[in-house]
Write a protein that holds these residues in place. Sequence first.
Motif, PDB file in Angstrom:
ATOM      1  N   LYS A 102      13.209  16.256  38.549  1.00  0.00           N
ATOM      2  CA  LYS A 102      12.345  15.593  37.576  1.00  0.00           C
ATOM      3  C   LYS A 102      12.976  15.572  36.183  1.00  0.00           C
ATOM      4  CE  LYS A 102       8.067  16.845  39.998  1.00  0.00           C
ATOM      5  NZ  LYS A 102       6.765  17.559  39.885  1.00  0.00           N
ATOM      6  N   LYS A 103      13.793  16.560  35.901  1.00  0.00           N
ATOM      7  CA  LYS A 103      14.440  16.625  34.586  1.00  0.00           C
ATOM      8  C   LYS A 103      15.666  15.723  34.492  1.00  0.00           C
ATOM      9  CE  LYS A 103      13.015  21.400  33.642  1.00  0.00           C
ATOM     10  NZ  LYS A 103      13.498  22.792  33.426  1.00  0.00           N
ATOM     11  N   GLY A 104      16.018  15.043  35.564  1.00  0.00           N
ATOM     12  CA  GLY A 104      17.146  14.118  35.522  1.00  0.00           C
ATOM     13  C   GLY A 104      18.308  14.503  36.395  1.00  0.00           C
ATOM     14  N   GLY A 105      18.210  15.631  37.107  1.00  0.00           N
ATOM     15  CA  GLY A 105      19.261  16.028  38.027  1.00  0.00           C
ATOM     16  C   GLY A 105      20.501  16.556  37.327  1.00  0.00           C
ATOM     17  N   VAL A 106      21.631  16.429  38.030  1.00  0.00           N
ATOM     18  CA  VAL A 106      22.880  17.020  37.543  1.00  0.00           C
ATOM     19  C   VAL A 106      23.346  16.370  36.251  1.00  0.00           C
ATOM     20  CG1 VAL A 106      25.297  17.441  38.117  1.00  0.00           C
ATOM     21  CG2 VAL A 106      23.554  17.627  39.893  1.00  0.00           C
ATOM     22  N   ILE A 107      23.223  15.056  36.153  1.00  0.00           N
ATOM     23  CA  ILE A 107      23.727  14.346  34.969  1.00  0.00           C
ATOM     24  C   ILE A 107      23.026  14.833  33.709  1.00  0.00           C
ATOM     25  CG2 ILE A 107      24.023  12.101  33.872  1.00  0.00           C
ATOM     26  CD1 ILE A 107      25.792  12.565  36.310  1.00  0.00           C
ATOM     27  N   ALA A 108      21.688  14.886  33.764  1.00  0.00           N
ATOM     28  CA  ALA A 108      20.932  15.350  32.597  1.00  0.00           C
ATOM     29  C   ALA A 108      21.272  16.797  32.263  1.00  0.00           C
ATOM     30  CB  ALA A 108      19.434  15.190  32.849  1.00  0.00           C
ATOM     31  N   ASP A 109      21.466  17.618  33.303  1.00  0.00           N
ATOM     32  CA  ASP A 109      21.775  19.023  33.060  1.00  0.00           C
ATOM     33  C   ASP A 109      23.158  19.181  32.444  1.00  0.00           C
ATOM     34  OD1 ASP A 109      20.630  21.584  33.216  1.00  0.00           O
ATOM     35  OD2 ASP A 109      21.986  22.106  34.853  1.00  0.00           O
ATOM     36  N   LEU A 110      24.112  18.347  32.847  1.00  0.00           N
ATOM     37  CA  LEU A 110      25.441  18.396  32.241  1.00  0.00           C
ATOM     38  C   LEU A 110      25.411  17.964  30.776  1.00  0.00           C
ATOM     39  CD1 LEU A 110      27.608  16.933  35.147  1.00  0.00           C
ATOM     40  CD2 LEU A 110      27.635  19.290  34.312  1.00  0.00           C
ATOM     41  N   ILE A 111      24.471  17.088  30.437  1.00  0.00           N
ATOM     42  CA  ILE A 111      24.372  16.595  29.052  1.00  0.00           C
ATOM     43  C   ILE A 111      23.611  17.566  28.167  1.00  0.00           C
ATOM     44  CG2 ILE A 111      23.460  14.751  27.589  1.00  0.00           C
ATOM     45  CD1 ILE A 111      23.934  12.829  29.924  1.00  0.00           C
ATOM     46  N   TRP A 112      22.517  18.156  28.691  1.00  0.00           N
ATOM     47  CA  TRP A 112      21.619  18.946  27.856  1.00  0.00           C
ATOM     48  C   TRP A 112      21.563  20.430  28.214  1.00  0.00           C
ATOM     49  CZ3 TRP A 112      20.603  15.850  24.025  1.00  0.00           C
ATOM     50  CH2 TRP A 112      20.422  14.486  24.249  1.00  0.00           C
ATOM     51  N   GLY A 113      21.910  20.798  29.445  1.00  0.00           N
ATOM     52  CA  GLY A 113      21.731  22.172  29.899  1.00  0.00           C
ATOM     53  C   GLY A 113      22.730  23.144  29.279  1.00  0.00           C
ATOM     54  N   ASP A 114      22.244  24.346  28.927  1.00  0.00           N
ATOM     55  CA  ASP A 114      23.107  25.344  28.299  1.00  0.00           C
ATOM     56  C   ASP A 114      24.011  26.060  29.296  1.00  0.00           C
ATOM     57  OD1 ASP A 114      21.941  24.732  25.916  1.00  0.00           O
ATOM     58  OD2 ASP A 114      20.529  26.409  25.924  1.00  0.00           O
ATOM     59  N   LYS A 115      23.618  26.087  30.579  1.00  0.00           N
ATOM     60  CA  LYS A 115      24.361  26.863  31.570  1.00  0.00           C
ATOM     61  C   LYS A 115      25.356  26.019  32.359  1.00  0.00           C
ATOM     62  CE  LYS A 115      20.612  30.205  32.156  1.00  0.00           C
ATOM     63  NZ  LYS A 115      19.681  30.865  33.106  1.00  0.00           N
ATOM     64  N   SER A 116      25.335  24.730  32.177  1.00  0.00           N
ATOM     65  CA  SER A 116      26.242  23.849  32.911  1.00  0.00           C
ATOM     66  C   SER A 116      27.594  23.791  32.213  1.00  0.00           C
ATOM     67  CB  SER A 116      25.643  22.446  32.998  1.00  0.00           C
ATOM     68  OG  SER A 116      25.426  21.917  31.698  1.00  0.00           O
ATOM     69  N   PRO A 117      28.638  23.320  32.908  1.00  0.00           N
ATOM     70  CA  PRO A 117      29.966  23.204  32.275  1.00  0.00           C
ATOM     71  C   PRO A 117      29.926  22.354  31.019  1.00  0.00           C
ATOM     72  CG  PRO A 117      30.122  22.887  34.642  1.00  0.00           C
ATOM     73  CD  PRO A 117      28.661  22.929  34.331  1.00  0.00           C
ATOM     74  N   ALA A 118      30.856  22.644  30.092  1.00  0.00           N
ATOM     75  CA  ALA A 118      30.827  22.005  28.773  1.00  0.00           C
ATOM     76  C   ALA A 118      31.625  20.713  28.704  1.00  0.00           C
ATOM     77  CB  ALA A 118      31.357  22.978  27.725  1.00  0.00           C
ATOM     78  N   VAL A 119      32.284  20.318  29.797  1.00  0.00           N
ATOM     79  CA  VAL A 119      33.209  19.190  29.730  1.00  0.00           C
ATOM     80  C   VAL A 119      32.487  17.893  29.358  1.00  0.00           C
ATOM     81  CG1 VAL A 119      34.849  17.806  31.044  1.00  0.00           C
ATOM     82  CG2 VAL A 119      34.759  20.275  31.384  1.00  0.00           C
ATOM     83  N   VAL A 120      31.341  17.626  29.974  1.00  0.00           N
ATOM     84  CA  VAL A 120      30.600  16.395  29.677  1.00  0.00           C
ATOM     85  C   VAL A 120      30.112  16.405  28.230  1.00  0.00           C
ATOM     86  CG1 VAL A 120      28.569  15.024  30.263  1.00  0.00           C
ATOM     87  CG2 VAL A 120      29.944  16.039  32.076  1.00  0.00           C
ATOM     88  N   ALA A 121      29.622  17.548  27.774  1.00  0.00           N
ATOM     89  CA  ALA A 121      29.153  17.643  26.388  1.00  0.00           C
ATOM     90  C   ALA A 121      30.297  17.420  25.410  1.00  0.00           C
ATOM     91  CB  ALA A 121      28.505  19.005  26.153  1.00  0.00           C
ATOM     92  N   VAL A 122      31.468  17.969  25.707  1.00  0.00           N
ATOM     93  CA  VAL A 122      32.633  17.739  24.842  1.00  0.00           C
ATOM     94  C   VAL A 122      33.008  16.254  24.842  1.00  0.00           C
ATOM     95  CG1 VAL A 122      35.075  18.261  24.514  1.00  0.00           C
ATOM     96  CG2 VAL A 122      33.495  20.084  25.119  1.00  0.00           C
ATOM     97  N   ALA A 123      32.902  15.610  26.018  1.00  0.00           N
ATOM     98  CA  ALA A 123      33.197  14.174  26.095  1.00  0.00           C
ATOM     99  C   ALA A 123      32.223  13.370  25.234  1.00  0.00           C
ATOM    100  CB  ALA A 123      33.126  13.708  27.552  1.00  0.00           C
ATOM    101  N   ILE A 124      30.942  13.738  25.248  1.00  0.00           N
ATOM    102  CA  ILE A 124      29.958  13.027  24.418  1.00  0.00           C
ATOM    103  C   ILE A 124      30.247  13.254  22.942  1.00  0.00           C
ATOM    104  CG2 ILE A 124      27.514  12.912  23.817  1.00  0.00           C
ATOM    105  CD1 ILE A 124      26.886  13.567  26.733  1.00  0.00           C
ATOM    106  N   ASN A 125      30.550  14.497  22.575  1.00  0.00           N
ATOM    107  CA  ASN A 125      30.916  14.774  21.184  1.00  0.00           C
ATOM    108  C   ASN A 125      32.155  13.996  20.780  1.00  0.00           C
ATOM    109  OD1 ASN A 125      29.184  16.940  19.849  1.00  0.00           O
ATOM    110  ND2 ASN A 125      29.573  17.893  21.829  1.00  0.00           N
TER     111      ASN A 125
END
Length: 576
Positions: A400-423
């Motif tokens: 319901k929260k968006g699955g893996v993609i949303a967790d990679l973007i917003w989740g604190d415990k998921s790998p940081a690679v996607v977040a670094v890519a967005i930054n």
Amino acid sequence: MALNNLVNQLGELNPQVFRELKGSFKQRNVLITVAISLVGQLVMLIGFGSQLPVADGDRTIYNRYCTGVKDYSNLTCLPDGFGGFEINWSLWWQDVFVWLSLIGIFSLLVVGTYMLISDLSKEESRGTLNFLRLTPQSSRSILGGKLLGVPALLYLAVGFALPLHFWAAIAGKVHLLELLGFYTVLGTSCLFCYSMALLFGLVSRSLGGFQAWLGSGAVLIFVWITTMVIHDSGVSHYPADWLTLFNPTMVLPYLIDSNSFDGSRISTYHRSFQDLRWFGIHIGVSFWTMAGFIVLNYGVGSYWLGQGLNRCFHNPKATLINKQQSYWLTASLQAVILGFALNPQYKNWGGYTHGLEENSQMLLVFNVLLFLALIAALSPHRQTLQDWARYRHQDRTFRKKGGVIADLIWGDKSPAVVAVAINCAIASAMLLTWILLWPANEYKIPALFALLLNSSLIMIYATVAQLMLLMKTQKRAAGAVIAVGGLILLPPILFWIGSMTLYETPAIWLFSVFHWGILPYANGSVFLAIIAQSLALTLFNVQLGRQLRQAGESTTKALLSGKTEKYQARVSHLIH
């Protein structure tokens, strides 16, 4: 008695302040601190008094503080009719004011940083820091008490120097309101520097007693270098001008109406930082615009440091900031630094657009440093990633929260690679818009290629760091630092050892962090470098995905899988 009453009243407001002041305000410590402050002021006044001119028979005396005609660097001394000379007391008191200010700034920032980091290190070694985490006090209350209480003796020493500092300012014709503005700048600089010291103390526990020397030494070097730049160089029209705004000595030349810390260098047509601009706004035109922008910088920096402190104090294993905060942090830093790149320095052999290209290259260097810090702040360690990979499917609200993609973007415990890519996309979008608006086209293509290569290198660093933090060894953080540091430093060192010059073999230098200086000589090699970096990034991410899947397997599944393989091997052996 009055001091004890003050301490008790502060203790009612903040128990941590009471704890720190009670430990610091021993009678012996207070007497030594007051003595050092008063003796230091006396020695300074004696030193400045010795610089005043003294009659030497009928010889003409030249001195900085005289009032006659200027001869080279000093002025001729005119007799005052009482056996002495006419003295420019205003300039003399200005020098006393400037030196007192410089000593106070260095003492507050460097010594205060050392005291805070050292105190946290001692609390950690004694185990009392964990006790503080378990108390009902908020992190703001505890850390605020540290900020006020740990450097209390330093505050006391500075407080006893304030009367002389105030009198020197008034006698040196410094405006009272501007003096109060200087105290505001100094106060916000202490808040920023001390917040950074606390954060460094919390995240560098493995350094032990060395962390206090490392932190205070870094502050000393930074303040010293930027002070020399402010005194001698002035505005450079590079994005690096932003760094000088984190030194409170920036406002001292404005207080004495001079080009530097020397009150005799008065100029009505030029001031060192008068032409400093941010998005075309002349922030260096007056004391108040400069002081206001400096306070704003300190305020924004202290806010982000406070976010990291709140997260790390009660949970030392948490990332410094969450991913949503990182997006805002990247956007705000890019906007601030970009504002200083819009007014480049003109050169005889290069026009306005060439200056913009040079500033864009410096922005790429800033971005590498920024993203190295972001990678360290966002990347979770092995246990966190293992729990995320293993248990995220058991969360009923996960889909319901968006699955893996949303967790990679917003989740604190998921790998940081996607977040670094967005930054990286946020920073690149802002720089891309700026580059496309340049008036001349000849510099746009190299700048765009440099931006693309820089982004791919940053993503490689982020993936390698996350891979190293997934290792099973104890020194994962050290391994990540060594791996990323090797990727940055080893290529240019090896190229230099192998006599691979920039002009003879430019293609191979495109794989280094200094690629932006090679692009004019690389020609078609740029596309090969982009393809090679993309392939390397893909392979690293495939390996990261494979390790995450392996980490996500439950212990029971791994044991059963191992037993099954052993059973099949035994049956196969019996058959044959």
